[in-house]
Scaffold this motif. Structure first.
Motif, short mmCIF file in Angstrom:
data_model
loop_
_atom_site.label_atom_id
_atom_site.label_comp_id
_atom_site.label_asym_id
_atom_site.label_seq_id
_atom_site.Cartn_x
_atom_site.Cartn_y
_atom_site.Cartn_z
N SER A 19 0.83 -1.21 0.00
CA SER A 19 0.00 0.00 0.00
C SER A 19 0.86 1.25 0.00
O SER A 19 0.57 2.22 -0.69
N PHE A 20 1.96 1.24 0.78
CA PHE A 20 2.86 2.38 0.81
C PHE A 20 3.49 2.62 -0.56
O PHE A 20 3.54 3.75 -1.04
N ARG A 21 3.92 1.53 -1.19
CA ARG A 21 4.58 1.67 -2.49
C ARG A 21 3.61 2.19 -3.53
O ARG A 21 3.95 3.05 -4.35
N LEU A 22 2.37 1.67 -3.54
CA LEU A 22 1.38 2.13 -4.50
C LEU A 22 1.03 3.59 -4.25
O LEU A 22 0.86 4.37 -5.19
N ALA A 23 0.91 3.97 -2.97
CA ALA A 23 0.56 5.35 -2.64
C ALA A 23 1.65 6.32 -3.06
O ALA A 23 1.38 7.49 -3.33
N ASN A 24 2.89 5.85 -3.12
CA ASN A 24 4.00 6.73 -3.45
C ASN A 24 4.56 6.49 -4.85
O ASN A 24 5.63 6.98 -5.18
N ALA A 25 3.83 5.74 -5.67
CA ALA A 25 4.23 5.59 -7.07
C ALA A 25 4.17 6.94 -7.76
O ALA A 25 3.34 7.79 -7.43
N ASN A 59 3.72 5.24 -15.30
CA ASN A 59 3.73 5.05 -13.84
C ASN A 59 4.99 4.28 -13.44
O ASN A 59 5.35 3.29 -14.10
N ALA A 60 5.64 4.74 -12.38
CA ALA A 60 6.87 4.09 -11.91
C ALA A 60 6.82 3.93 -10.40
O ALA A 60 6.42 4.85 -9.69
N ASN A 61 7.21 2.78 -9.92
CA ASN A 61 7.14 2.46 -8.49
C ASN A 61 8.32 3.05 -7.72
O ASN A 61 9.41 3.25 -8.28
N PRO A 62 8.13 3.33 -6.42
CA PRO A 62 9.26 3.72 -5.58
C PRO A 62 10.37 2.68 -5.66
O PRO A 62 10.10 1.48 -5.77
N GLY A 63 11.59 3.15 -5.63
CA GLY A 63 12.72 2.24 -5.76
C GLY A 63 13.22 2.07 -7.18
O GLY A 63 14.28 1.49 -7.40
N THR A 64 12.46 2.58 -8.15
CA THR A 64 12.91 2.52 -9.54
C THR A 64 14.18 3.34 -9.71
O THR A 64 14.27 4.48 -9.27
N ALA A 107 15.52 12.58 -19.99
CA ALA A 107 15.01 12.85 -18.65
C ALA A 107 15.30 11.61 -17.83
O ALA A 107 14.78 10.53 -18.13
N GLU A 108 16.12 11.73 -16.80
CA GLU A 108 16.54 10.57 -16.00
C GLU A 108 16.01 10.71 -14.57
O GLU A 108 15.90 11.82 -14.05
N TYR A 109 15.71 9.57 -13.95
CA TYR A 109 15.21 9.64 -12.58
C TYR A 109 15.49 8.36 -11.81
O TYR A 109 15.66 7.27 -12.38
N ALA A 110 15.55 8.52 -10.48
CA ALA A 110 15.62 7.42 -9.52
C ALA A 110 14.68 7.79 -8.38
O ALA A 110 14.77 8.89 -7.83
N LEU A 111 13.76 6.89 -8.04
CA LEU A 111 12.69 7.21 -7.10
C LEU A 111 12.92 6.60 -5.72
O LEU A 111 13.41 5.47 -5.61
N ASP A 112 12.55 7.36 -4.69
CA ASP A 112 12.59 6.90 -3.30
C ASP A 112 13.98 6.39 -2.94
O ASP A 112 14.16 5.25 -2.53
N GLN A 113 14.95 7.27 -3.03
CA GLN A 113 16.32 6.93 -2.70
C GLN A 113 16.67 7.50 -1.32
O GLN A 113 15.83 7.51 -0.43
N PHE A 114 17.87 7.97 -1.12
CA PHE A 114 18.35 8.46 0.17
C PHE A 114 17.38 9.47 0.77
O PHE A 114 16.98 10.42 0.12
N PHE A 119 15.56 11.55 -7.27
CA PHE A 119 16.65 12.27 -7.94
C PHE A 119 16.31 12.37 -9.42
O PHE A 119 16.03 11.35 -10.06
N ILE A 120 16.31 13.58 -9.95
CA ILE A 120 15.90 13.80 -11.33
C ILE A 120 16.94 14.67 -12.05
O ILE A 120 17.62 15.48 -11.42
N ASP A 121 17.05 14.49 -13.37
CA ASP A 121 17.95 15.33 -14.15
C ASP A 121 17.59 15.25 -15.63
O ASP A 121 16.88 14.35 -16.07
N ILE A 122 18.09 16.22 -16.38
CA ILE A 122 18.14 16.15 -17.84
C ILE A 122 19.60 15.95 -18.22
O ILE A 122 20.49 16.60 -17.67
#
Length: 226
Positions: A19-25, A59-64, A107-114, A119-122
């Motif tokens: 539920s947490f992961r879906l809520a924070n996708a 849609n992308a899940n946390p931890g991606t 456009a690059e990203y990593a979700l739910d990290q430190f 973390f996002i960038d072009i």
């Protein structure tokens, strides 16, 4: 303790975690504002033809991690989704399963990290093919990153290709430009990109001026030709 009593707390924990992961996708609205058709691509996500003004949702899940979105140009695909693109091609598939070929604005990203941050960038390390904006659409973050300089029109001769401006690493494949050892600095060619797109990664160690964060749970939009 019975197996049922042991299993129930585990199932409850899994449910809470899911539920947490879906809520924070995170949702990524990918929009084509270019006066021409692009074939948007995402890993994860796949691919989609976008005519002018059309939008695609990823849609992308946390931890991606190691995720990216880009535009492909001048593509032709058959009914089975196989073909080729002039820029950004991903092994001839409409539904990308791998990263695209240079040049492509990323456009690059990593979700739910430190500290539960995204973390996002072009990046234009792999070159440039389409102007891009990468921004948040959630109230908790107001980050806007753009790369809209005239990189194709002013591209150095040694980096010119049909439909884009290639990055020096894909062209020369040297340590100076690719930084495989992790020890490198800006070059004259990377400065060409940085001067025209100051928010974007121009070489692999460009973190201080090019890597941005938003709280996990933020939603985003990627606009081609903003």
């Amino acid at each position: 303790m019975s197996p049922l009593k042991t299993t129930l707390p585990i199932l409850g924990l899994l449910f809470v975690t899911l539920s947490f992961r879906l809520a924070n996708a995170a949702t990524f609205q990918v929009r084509n504002n270019c006066p021409f058709t692009v074939w948007a691509a995402g890993v994860p996500g796949g691919g989609r033809q976008l005519n002018r003004g059309e939008t695609w949702i990823i849609n992308a899940n946390p931890g991606t991690v190691q995720a990216r979105i880009w535009a492909r140009t001048n593509c032709q695909f058959d009914a089975s989704g196989r073909g080729r693109c002039q820029t950004g091609d991903c092994n001839g598939l409409l539904e990308c399963k791998s990263f695209g070929a240079a040049p492509n604005t990323l456009a690059e990203y990593a979700l739910d990290q430190f500290m539960h941050l995204d973390f996002i960038d072009i990046s234009v390390i792999d070159g440039f093919n389409v102007p891009m904006e990468f921004s948040s659409v959630s109230g908790q973050c107001t980050r806007v990153i753009k790369c809209t300089g005239d990189l194709i029109g002013q591209c150095p001769n040694e980096l010119r290709v049909q439909g884009g401006c290639n990055g020096p690493c894909p062209v020369f494949k040297t340590e100076e430009h690719c930084c495989n050892s992790g020890n490198c600095g800006p070059t004259n060619l990377s400065r060409f990109f940085k001067q025209r797109c100051p928010d974007a990664y121009s070489y692999p160690k460009d973190d201080p001026t090019s890597l941005f964060t938003c709280p996990t749970g933020t939603n985003y939009k990627v606009v081609f030709c903003p």
